[in-house]
Design an enzyme around this catalytic site. Structure first.
Site, PDB file in Angstrom:
ATOM      1  N   ASN A   7       0.806  -0.927  -0.041  1.00 24.03           N
ATOM      2  CA  ASN A   7       0.396   0.300  -0.117  1.00 24.03           C
ATOM      3  C   ASN A   7       0.830   1.080  -0.039  1.00 24.03           C
ATOM      4  OD1 ASN A   7      -1.429   1.617   0.743  1.00 24.03           O
ATOM      5  ND2 ASN A   7      -2.630   1.478   2.215  1.00 24.03           N
ATOM      6  N   ARG A  83      -2.686  -2.291  -3.512  1.00 22.55           N
ATOM      7  CA  ARG A  83      -4.003  -1.171  -3.528  1.00 22.55           C
ATOM      8  C   ARG A  83      -3.178  -0.179  -4.148  1.00 22.55           C
ATOM      9  NH1 ARG A  83      -5.057   1.661   1.179  1.00 22.55           N
ATOM     10  NH2 ARG A  83      -7.058   1.779   1.337  1.00 22.55           N
ATOM     11  N   HIS A 172     -12.472   4.213  -0.821  1.00 20.62           N
ATOM     12  CA  HIS A 172     -12.770   3.192   0.906  1.00 20.62           C
ATOM     13  C   HIS A 172     -13.396   2.597   0.293  1.00 20.62           C
ATOM     14  CE1 HIS A 172     -12.664   6.953   3.239  1.00 20.62           C
ATOM     15  NE2 HIS A 172     -10.862   6.584   3.278  1.00 20.62           N
ATOM     16  N   ARG A 233      -9.625  17.525   5.082  1.00 12.89           N
ATOM     17  CA  ARG A 233     -10.066  17.736   3.938  1.00 12.89           C
ATOM     18  C   ARG A 233     -12.007  18.446   4.212  1.00 12.89           C
ATOM     19  NH1 ARG A 233      -9.903  12.040   0.958  1.00 12.89           N
ATOM     20  NH2 ARG A 233      -8.216  11.297   3.029  1.00 12.89           N
ATOM     21  N   GLU A 381      -7.874  -2.857   6.201  1.00 15.38           N
ATOM     22  CA  GLU A 381      -7.887  -3.311   4.482  1.00 15.38           C
ATOM     23  C   GLU A 381      -6.631  -4.206   3.528  1.00 15.38           C
ATOM     24  OE1 GLU A 381      -7.863   1.297   5.027  1.00 15.38           O
ATOM     25  OE2 GLU A 381      -9.130   1.454   3.323  1.00 15.38           O
TER      26      GLU A 381
END
Ligand code: ADP
Length: 614
Positions: A7, A83, A172, A233, A381
């Site tokens: 990742n 990923r 996601h 964000r 994940e």
């Protein structure tokens, strides 16, 4: 079986060697603060060593040899799973990476400039250093490929969104899919029977409406900026604010920095992006910190309400990610007074909820009588990525190739000889091109004709050019019933023993003695494509298509047609397209053949299928 999961972000790399069946790690490596003097590498939690590199590409060159050195005896890698944040329109499933896929991921850099270049650097480095292994890409957007058009479209002019590839993708997805499955396991239910809302609340945050296993709405859009309030964000904004700031003199870079780095919890609180600090300050009476928490929770509640309406009810609301798993305060603020939708918070269970200590990774914080369950699910994940890659590796023989096949729906149409063109449209008439078709040299014409069948007529049926040696009419089964005609399923050009029909144009009528067919679903491909897929001209294959309207289908009896002048594309008729709920830009995946059959120019498909199955 053990896989390496990579990742790669712009300033960090996570590399885990794990068993996809259990998620158990045998090795963890972390490179952090890449590109700075303070860069470090940690393997298995040991003391960090200096790793001063300029970028992800050079960091991976250092990390991978160190990781291989540290691999315990007896552990061999069966593959590497990468990923990839943005899969665009093309990558709707995990894929094996070859040069062509790598180029496809690179082509997405402009719409994911913060993420895909780092993912790609990892892929390139790993493919070079671990060239003996299979490499699989697992996409964060893929789970949301099922968003219906009404959810994925912005209300902008259609021509503009097409030209610039503007649509909602969602992110996601790896986490949303994983926690939804975990929640279904806990609820002792089949994911296909459940309506869930999954809230991934980490530094980035998004909500997803999972209807019977499929993502049908999610809060992130074309980029991971839309939706919830996040660490730095802003999430949803009135786009008029951007126009206002532009008029006030903000530059593109300033806006980018403002929206991605200076907003969210950090901007609201003025305390940075870590909710732990904000909660602490809020408890001490800091009003900005308190407001930041209120705004954050309010936005999540708003989405939960909206998604419950979209799902028509909700069986479970799932919290995950650093905040979703750890902040009882935030979960409380979000889920209090949700009784009206059947979700009743158990305050004590919420305070004590710790999904990570539970074997199933799920903590339930709803009351006994709650119709809709409130759950904390520990996301993983890397495990999800490894499972997806393992499925692909183990399914090697079924899925023939990663290359997706564009699927085009052919409406009813007519091919004409030059003499029939003149009989229908006037002496000396030649066909007028209206627009080119995907197969080189083919075009749709301005000219249309009326098909006059024994029962009824069909008007304005498009003529396709150029003129051919023999006239042919291609219609669907529904058209056959409408016209009162019984035409066989045939490959184009195979018109022996087919019924005729009357055609009418502005200059006269033509009676075809034969030539009406229902087109045999087929794939045009080049010899290079046929090598890639391992099929030959005349083979019969299966193609799986996924639909935005939950009407996924596997088409059997699909004929392969190979020629250097073709372009890769599957053609089906309108009945078939509607049965699969296909829209424009649909794609299919080639599955294994049931056998091969050489294309014979006689008989119907019904004669051929047994032959194909031999
Ligand atoms: P990422 O999206 O980077 O993977 P995580 O899912 O790890 O991030 O979430 C990180 C965030 O989780 C932190 O910024 C912090 O705000 C929050 N967090 C972690 N632990 C707690 C806690 N005990 N209480 C409140 N917030 C927490």
């Amino acid at each position: 079986m053990h896989l390496l999961v990579l990742n790669c972000g712009s300033s960090s790399i996570k590399a885990d060697v794990l068993d996809p069946a259990t998620g158990e790690r045998v090795l963890r490596a972390r490179a952090e603060r890449i590109g700075t003097e303070a860069g470090v590498l940690r393997i298995n939690g040991a003391a960090p060593t200096g790793l001063v590199t300029v970028d992800v590409a050079s960091a991976i060159e250092r990390l991978l040899p160190a990781l291989l050195d540290a691999l315990p005896d007896g552990i061999t890698l069966a593959g590497t799973a990468h990923r990839v944040v943005h899969g665009g329109e093309r990558f709707t499933h995990s894929v094996r990476i070859d040069d062509e896929v790598e180029a496809g991921i690179e082509a997405l850099n402009p719409i994911a400039p913060l993420h895909n270049p780092a993912n790609l650097a990892g892929i390139r480095g790993a493919r070079r250093l671990l060239s003996g292994l299979e490499h699989i890409a697992v996409f964060d957007t893929a789970f949301h490929a099922t968003l219906p058009r009404r959810a994925r479209s912005y209300a902008l002019p259609a021509s503009l969104t097409r030209e610039h590839g503007i649509r909602r993708y969602g992110f996601h997805g790896i986490s949303h899919a994983y926690v939804a499955q975990r929640a279904a396991d806990y609820l002792v239910g089949d994911l296909r029977d459940l309506r869930l809302i999954t809230c991934h609340l980490g530094n980035g945050a998004s909500v997803c409406a999972v209807e019977y296993g499929r993502s049908i709405e999610t809060s992130m859009g074309m980029t991971p900026l839309e939706g919830l309030v996040m660490g730095t964000r802003c999430g949803d904004l009135d786009p008029g604010i951007l126009l206002h700031l532009l008029r006030e003199g903000y530059t593109e870079e300033q806006l980018d920095h403002l929206l991605n780095r200076q907003s969210g919890l950090a901007g609201l609180s003025g305390l940075g992006n870590d909710l732990r600090d904000i909660e602490e300050q809020a408890a001490d009476g800091n009003e900005r910190a308190q407001l930041a928490i209120h705004i954050y929770a309010h936005r999540v509640r708003k989405y939960i309400g909206a998604y419950t309406a979209i799902l028509g009810g909700v069986d479970g609301i799932v919290f995950t990610g650093g905040i979703g798993e750890n902040s009882a305060l935030m979960r409380h603020r979000i889920t209090q007074r949700l009784d009206f939708l059947g979700a009743r918070l158990d305050e004590e269970a919420n305070r004590e909820a710790d999904a990570t200590v539970r074997r199933d990774g799920v903590a339930d914080f709803s009351t006994r009588g709650s119709r809709s369950r409130l759950l904390v699910v520990a996301t993983d994940e890397e495990h999800a990525i490894a499972m997806s890659a393992a499925r692909l590796l183990l399914d090697r023989d079924r899925v023939r190739g990663a290359r997706p096949i564009p699927v085009a729906v052919s409406a009813r149409h007519v091919h004409l000889t030059q003499s029939h063109v003149e009989a229908l449209f006037g002496e000396g008439h030649t066909l007028t091109e209206r627009n080119p078709l995907s197969q080189p040299g083919q075009f749709a014409c301005e000219e249309t004709v009326t098909l006059i069948g024994p029962k009824r007529s069909l008007e304005r049926v498009r003529v396709l050019g150029p003129a051919r040696p023999e006239s042919q009419v291609e219609i669907s089964r529904t058209d056959e019933f409408f016209l009162g005609i019984d035409a066989p399923v045939r490959a184009s050009g195979d018109i022996n023993n087919t019924p005729g029909i009357v055609l009418e144009g502005p200059a006269g009528r033509v009676t075809l003695e034969r030539g009406v067919i229902c087109a045999w679903r087929h794939i045009h491909m080049t010899p290079e494509d046929s090598d890639h897929f391992g099929v030959a001209d005349g083979d019969i294959v299966e193609v799986a298509v996924s639909s935005a309207e939950q009407r996924d289908l596997v088409f059997g009896g699909v004929l392969i047609r190979v020629s250097p002048s073709f372009q890769l594309e599957m053609h089906i008729d309108t009945d078939e397209g509607n049965a699969a709920g296909l829209c424009k830009d649909a794609r299919g995946v080639l599955l294994a053949t049931g056998g091969t059959a050489s294309l014979q120019r006689r008989g119907t498909i019904h004669d051929r299928i047994p032959e194909a199955a031999e």
